[in-house]
Design a protein around this motif. Structure first.
Motif, PDB file in Angstrom:
ATOM      1  N   ALA A 382       0.826  -1.204   0.000  1.00 25.68           N
ATOM      2  CA  ALA A 382       0.000   0.000   0.000  1.00 25.68           C
ATOM      3  C   ALA A 382       0.862   1.256   0.000  1.00 25.68           C
ATOM      4  O   ALA A 382       0.618   2.191  -0.778  1.00 25.68           O
ATOM      5  N   LEU A 383       1.863   1.305   0.856  1.00 26.70           N
ATOM      6  CA  LEU A 383       2.686   2.509   0.964  1.00 26.70           C
ATOM      7  C   LEU A 383       3.445   2.798  -0.329  1.00 26.70           C
ATOM      8  O   LEU A 383       3.540   3.958  -0.760  1.00 26.70           O
ATOM      9  N   LEU A 384       3.985   1.754  -0.949  1.00 25.71           N
ATOM     10  CA  LEU A 384       4.672   1.971  -2.223  1.00 25.71           C
ATOM     11  C   LEU A 384       3.689   2.498  -3.265  1.00 25.71           C
ATOM     12  O   LEU A 384       4.008   3.408  -4.043  1.00 25.71           O
ATOM     13  N   MET A 385       2.484   1.959  -3.271  1.00 23.85           N
ATOM     14  CA  MET A 385       1.479   2.436  -4.223  1.00 23.85           C
ATOM     15  C   MET A 385       1.098   3.885  -3.948  1.00 23.85           C
ATOM     16  O   MET A 385       0.951   4.682  -4.877  1.00 23.85           O
ATOM     17  N   TYR A 386       0.949   4.265  -2.661  1.00 21.93           N
ATOM     18  CA  TYR A 386       0.612   5.654  -2.335  1.00 21.93           C
ATOM     19  C   TYR A 386       1.692   6.605  -2.834  1.00 21.93           C
ATOM     20  O   TYR A 386       1.401   7.686  -3.366  1.00 21.93           O
TER      21      TYR A 386
END
Length: 475
Positions: A382-386
């Motif tokens: 999720a964080l990489l995608m954000y």
């Protein structure tokens, strides 16, 4: 010759039918999906953060992460309404940074959405085990996969209506929980031993706060999945902003309410590291045999089911979009004609999730419970995608200033920069405290990148997607 030409056109149209999704959803469905994707985070998972940071330390982590999500959603909505594509983050990364950016965003989203359901299914098993002690939680988790994979295959309209129904029930049950335990609430209970490593905010407490970040994110994880339903939404440019804004406000209110009321009923330390903190908190007030408790267990399942069902919907659309663009085997972009749903993509994610459920039999990471490690892996994705999504927003503002933007991020560039800064900091902190899981995460990305580099011809053969602004396989 005319007959051959007609047959060619028919075949082309048939191919179009099985490679596209049908718009059937309205704003209320999107709100239900957005809240439903996330609401299981109110029922379990977050209490692992108490074990790391204490109630007060975790409250700081939740406040910072809530700020990240509020600014993220207001920024992300600009992308979703400008590029209403089933690939969601994959489409934004591809349009902004080309195929490599598309790969990273798509793979990160896939990791987030494929690893979240096993954790939720295990929580479903834990809740059922409260009612039926002889029932194996893992068997119940597999059963949940079978039931809700089937429901997702039967059609988006049916799936979305069911999602809205169980989401409303889940919200109602959280309000019932707060009402039942409210008479026993004490702020002194919530604040007792509230800092990890002591009674004051010291170095140890700050380390605990950083370690609790993935479980603060779990309160909001996957709300961005609504973007992957945009291609199946009527008038997404108007409905998506309404759904996203109402959803994030709903979720912030529920997260704070659940955390405060659960932590104030007794010794909160007895609720950390559990998959069913709400029933255990209610037991303190109403006892083991109360009808309220049994109601919470049964209706509490709706919160878990809402997220479980919604995330299956999300991962299937991400697999479908990646496959359609040639980033995964095109076999998984097949849409079943009768229901207009990507059935092969649904099944693939389910097989991976079921394998993850049983992975603790041969994989032990850092002495952490299986659920905690699965949550951590999902949060890394999720964080990489954000990060990629916010970078895509900043890039597209410069490279495509004339792109039609029905909704624009408020206070630009402040909001996307706040979200980006917190996401980068959270990713670095998580990598420090979860080194082994982070290495596995990087390993998955590396293996996927090898496949990406070896399949350039597959992407070049994919159909042109006008919404992406380019042929998806061209560097």
């Amino acid at each position: 010759y005319l007959e051959d030409g007609l047959m060619s056109e028919v075949k082309l149209n048939q191919n179009k039918v099985v490679r596209e999704l049908k718009p059937t959803l309205g704003a209320i469905h999107l709100w239900g999906i957005a809240v439903g994707l996330v609401i299981s985070g109110d029922y379990f998972g977050w209490s692992y953060g108490w074990a790391s940071a204490g109630t007060l330390g975790f409250l700081i982590a939740v406040a910072v992460i809530a700020l990240m999500y509020v600014t993220f959603i207001f920024s992300y909505t600009e992308l979703t309404t400008s590029i209403p594509h089933a690939g969601g983050p994959f489409a934004y990364g591809l349009r902004a940074f080309g195929p490599t950016g598309g790969y990273l965003a798509g793979m990160a989203t896939l990791i987030e959405f494929v690893f979240a359901p096993p954790a939720i299914s295990l929580a479903i098993g834990a809740y059922l085990n409260v009612q039926f002690p002889a029932l194996d939680p893992k068997a119940a988790a597999v059963g949940a996969y079978i039931v809700f994979m089937t429901l997702n295959i039967l059609g988006m309209r049916i799936a979305a209506n069911f999602e809205l129904f169980v989401t409303i029930l889940a919200i109602g049950e959280l309000l019932v929980f707060m009402g039942v335990v409210a008479p026993g609430f004490s702020m002194s209970n919530f604040t007792a031993n509230g800092w990890a490593g002591g009674e004051v905010l010291n170095g140890t407490a700050w380390m605990g706060i950083l370690a609790s970040i993935p479980f603060a994110i779990w309160f909001f994880l996957a709300i961005e999945g609504v973007a992957m339903a945009a291609e199946e939404t009527k008038d997404p440019r108007r409905t998506v902003p309404k759904a996203y804004i109402c959803a994030i406000l709903t979720l912030v209110a529920l997260a704070l309410g659940v955390m405060f009321f659960a932590g104030g009923v007794g010794d909160w330390r007895q609720l950390s590291n559990l998959n069913d903190p709400l029933p255990q908190a209610m037991k303190v007030i109403v006892g083991h045999d109360s009808g309220w408790l049994h109601m919470l267990v049964w209706l509490g399942l709706f919160g878990l089911i809402a997220s479980f069902h919604g995330i299956i919907m999300g991962y299937s659309r991400q697999i479908f979009a990646l496959s359609r663009a040639g980033y995964m085997p095109t076999y998984f972009s097949k849409v079943i004609h009768r229901f207009s749903t990507p059935h092969r993509a649904v099944i693939l994610g389910g097989v991976i999730g079921i394998l993850a459920i049983f992975s603790d039999s041969f994989i032990v990471i850092g002495g952490q419970p299986l659920t905690a490690n699965i949550i951590t892996m999902s949060v890394f994705g999720a964080l990489l995608m954000y990060i990629i999504a916010m970078l895509s927003l900043l890039k597209l503002r410069r490279s495509e200033p004339n792109l039609d933007r029905p909704f624009t991020a408020p206070l630009y560039p402040l909001f996307p920069c706040i979200s980006l800064t917190i996401a980068v900091g959270a990713l670095l902190a998580m990598a420090w405290f979860n080194t082994i899981v982070f290495i596995i995460f990087l390993g998955i990305l590396a293996l996927g990148y090898v496949y990406f580099r070896l399949t350039a011809n597959q992407r070049a053969a994919a159909p042109v997607d006008e919404m992406l602004g380019q042929k998806s396989g061209v560097e």
